[in-house]
Scaffold this motif. Structure first.
Motif, mmCIF file in Angstrom:
data_model
loop_
_atom_site.group_PDB
_atom_site.id
_atom_site.type_symbol
_atom_site.label_atom_id
_atom_site.label_comp_id
_atom_site.label_asym_id
_atom_site.label_seq_id
_atom_site.Cartn_x
_atom_site.Cartn_y
_atom_site.Cartn_z
ATOM 1 N N VAL A 127 1.241 -0.687 -0.350
ATOM 2 C CA VAL A 127 0.439 0.123 -0.381
ATOM 3 C C VAL A 127 0.638 1.184 -0.694
ATOM 4 O O VAL A 127 1.851 1.683 0.593
ATOM 5 N N GLU A 128 0.135 2.182 -0.729
ATOM 6 C CA GLU A 128 1.067 3.593 -0.780
ATOM 7 C C GLU A 128 1.405 4.027 1.106
ATOM 8 O O GLU A 128 -0.120 3.655 1.625
ATOM 9 N N VAL A 129 1.987 5.391 1.308
ATOM 10 C CA VAL A 129 2.240 6.015 2.562
ATOM 11 C C VAL A 129 2.225 7.817 1.868
ATOM 12 O O VAL A 129 2.804 7.986 1.657
ATOM 13 N N ARG A 130 1.039 7.988 2.166
ATOM 14 C CA ARG A 130 0.437 9.651 2.071
ATOM 15 C C ARG A 130 0.763 10.535 3.441
ATOM 16 O O ARG A 130 0.244 10.427 3.804
ATOM 17 N N VAL A 131 2.091 10.186 3.993
ATOM 18 C CA VAL A 131 1.901 11.895 4.722
ATOM 19 C C VAL A 131 3.214 12.812 4.454
ATOM 20 O O VAL A 131 3.967 13.076 3.358
ATOM 21 N N ALA B 258 6.916 14.718 4.171
ATOM 22 C CA ALA B 258 7.738 14.521 3.688
ATOM 23 C C ALA B 258 8.787 14.039 5.333
ATOM 24 O O ALA B 258 8.172 14.929 6.086
ATOM 25 N N GLY B 259 9.347 13.212 5.076
ATOM 26 C CA GLY B 259 10.490 12.751 6.304
ATOM 27 C C GLY B 259 9.895 12.255 7.591
ATOM 28 O O GLY B 259 10.435 12.220 8.348
ATOM 29 N N THR B 260 8.313 12.053 7.155
ATOM 30 C CA THR B 260 7.799 11.274 8.876
ATOM 31 C C THR B 260 7.951 9.700 7.931
ATOM 32 O O THR B 260 7.838 8.746 7.522
ATOM 33 N N ALA B 261 8.999 9.325 10.094
ATOM 34 C CA ALA B 261 8.854 8.387 9.560
ATOM 35 C C ALA B 261 8.111 7.250 10.479
ATOM 36 O O ALA B 261 7.915 7.386 11.854
ATOM 37 N N VAL B 262 6.258 6.381 9.386
ATOM 38 C CA VAL B 262 5.167 6.403 10.550
ATOM 39 C C VAL B 262 5.966 4.872 11.143
ATOM 40 O O VAL B 262 6.995 4.562 10.617
ATOM 41 N N GLY B 263 5.317 5.488 12.448
ATOM 42 C CA GLY B 263 5.453 3.436 12.983
ATOM 43 C C GLY B 263 5.393 2.696 12.055
ATOM 44 O O GLY B 263 4.150 2.418 12.350
ATOM 45 N N PRO B 264 6.203 1.090 12.101
ATOM 46 C CA PRO B 264 6.761 0.020 11.364
ATOM 47 C C PRO B 264 4.870 -1.016 11.770
ATOM 48 O O PRO B 264 4.593 -1.188 10.860
ATOM 49 N N ASP B 265 4.364 -0.167 13.067
ATOM 50 C CA ASP B 265 3.482 -1.533 13.485
ATOM 51 C C ASP B 265 1.916 -0.164 12.719
ATOM 52 O O ASP B 265 1.277 -0.854 12.343
#
Ligand SMILES: Nc1ncnc2c1ncn2[C@@H]1O[C@H](COP(=O)(O)OP(=O)(O)OP(=O)(O)O)[C@@H](O)[C@H]1O
Ligand SMILES: CC(C)(CO)[C@@H](O)C(=O)NCCC(=O)O
Ligand SMILES: [K+]
Length: 258
Positions: free
Chosen positions: A96-100, A102-109
């Protein structure tokens, strides 16, 4: 067999997946100091206890604690001669895409929960996970992760009260009999329990209003059923949501490699 590891800030869960189902799951406290050898001794003694043959060929990891990943990699390499797939790291593609921003490290969980939610329930979802933090992951129509909400976890809120106020004891969460508590423990339980019901309801309502559409609310984490018992907050509950997501990500990367 696949070993899936979901490492949270409080607990780490290990599950063995035989290609169609989980045949065993074990939980241990997350400690970044634990070595590859310690993981091996712990896991294989549990596997032997359950009479499961130790023939792990693949490892997939989600870790919200960056420091533990090093020893888990050594563990996979030294004992199972495999390079683990680590969610959020180079070499791990997401379906799936991650649309947040730029530079945000979304929690892998949260990424794994998004993938699992989309795989099981499609799009337009709010995935609520009651872990160390309570997270709300918003899944778009096409399955993309488009952001969400991070709130303090239930146990964290109770611990914070205990740690900050000399006269407040350590309390476990439960549904209080009355809203108006007549002793300290009951007062604290009421504050956190009903406060949390309100928090979940308000956040989900506001997400739906902001997005201007109906969305299904999927819950996971040990405490979700406790809240659902009292108030109808969730459309679905899946205890193994994060683990399921790890198997989906594993298969997706395997197919890409073949
Ligand atoms: N009825 C209950 N009362 C108190 N605690 C509960 C109850 N049911 C489950 N729990 C606890 O809820 C937690 C659920 O685990 P979960 O994996 O969802 O989050 P966690 O391990 O605390 O957080 P993280 O994944 O961030 O490490 C466990 O610590 C479990 O002991
Ligand atoms: C919010 C937690 C702690 C929940 O486990 C984890 O997903 C995390 O560390 N996230 C990083 C920040 C983010 O998800 O935007
Ligand atoms: K979790």
């Amino acid at each position: 067999m696949l070993l899936a590891i979901d490492c949270g800030n409080t607990n780490t869960v290990f599950s063995i997946y035989d290609g169609s189902e989980f045949i065993a799951t074990w939980r241990t406290a997350t400690e970044w100091q634990r070595t590859a050898d310690q993981y091996y001794v712990w896991l294989t003694s549990l596997m032997r206890f359950e009479k499961i043959e130790v023939d792990i060929t693949d490892v997939v990891i989600s870790s919200t604690v960056p420091r533990v990943v090093f020893n888990l990699r050594v563990f996979a390499d030294r004992y199972f001669h495999t390079r683990p797939i680590v969610v959020g790291k180079a070499g791990c593609a997401l379906p799936v895409e991650v649309r947040v921003d730029a530079g945000t490290a979304v929690g892998p969980d949260r990424l794994v929960n998004t993938v699992a939610g989309h795989d099981l329930f499609g799009g337009d979802l709010i995935v609520v996970d009651f872990g160390t933090a309570t997270t709300f992951d918003v899944v778009d129509t096409d399955g993309a992760y488009i952001g969400g909400v991070i709130a303090p976890g239930v146990n964290l809120s109770l611990e914070a009260l205990h740690n900050a106020a000399a006269a407040l004891p350590h309390v476990d969460i439960s549904q209080p009999e009355h809203v108006v508590g007549t002793n300290t423990v009951a007062c604290m339980q009421s504050g956190v329990f009903w406060g949390y019901v309100g928090l979940v309801r308000e956040i989900c309502a506001r997400i739906k209003a902001e997005r201007g559409r109906e969305m299904r609310v999927i819950s996971t984490g040990g405490l979700a059923p406790l809240f659902q018992q009292a108030v109808d907050l969730f459309d679905e509950f899946r205890d193994d949501l994060t683990m399921h997501g790890l198997t989906v990500i594993y298969k997706y990367n395997k197919d890409l490699a073949d």
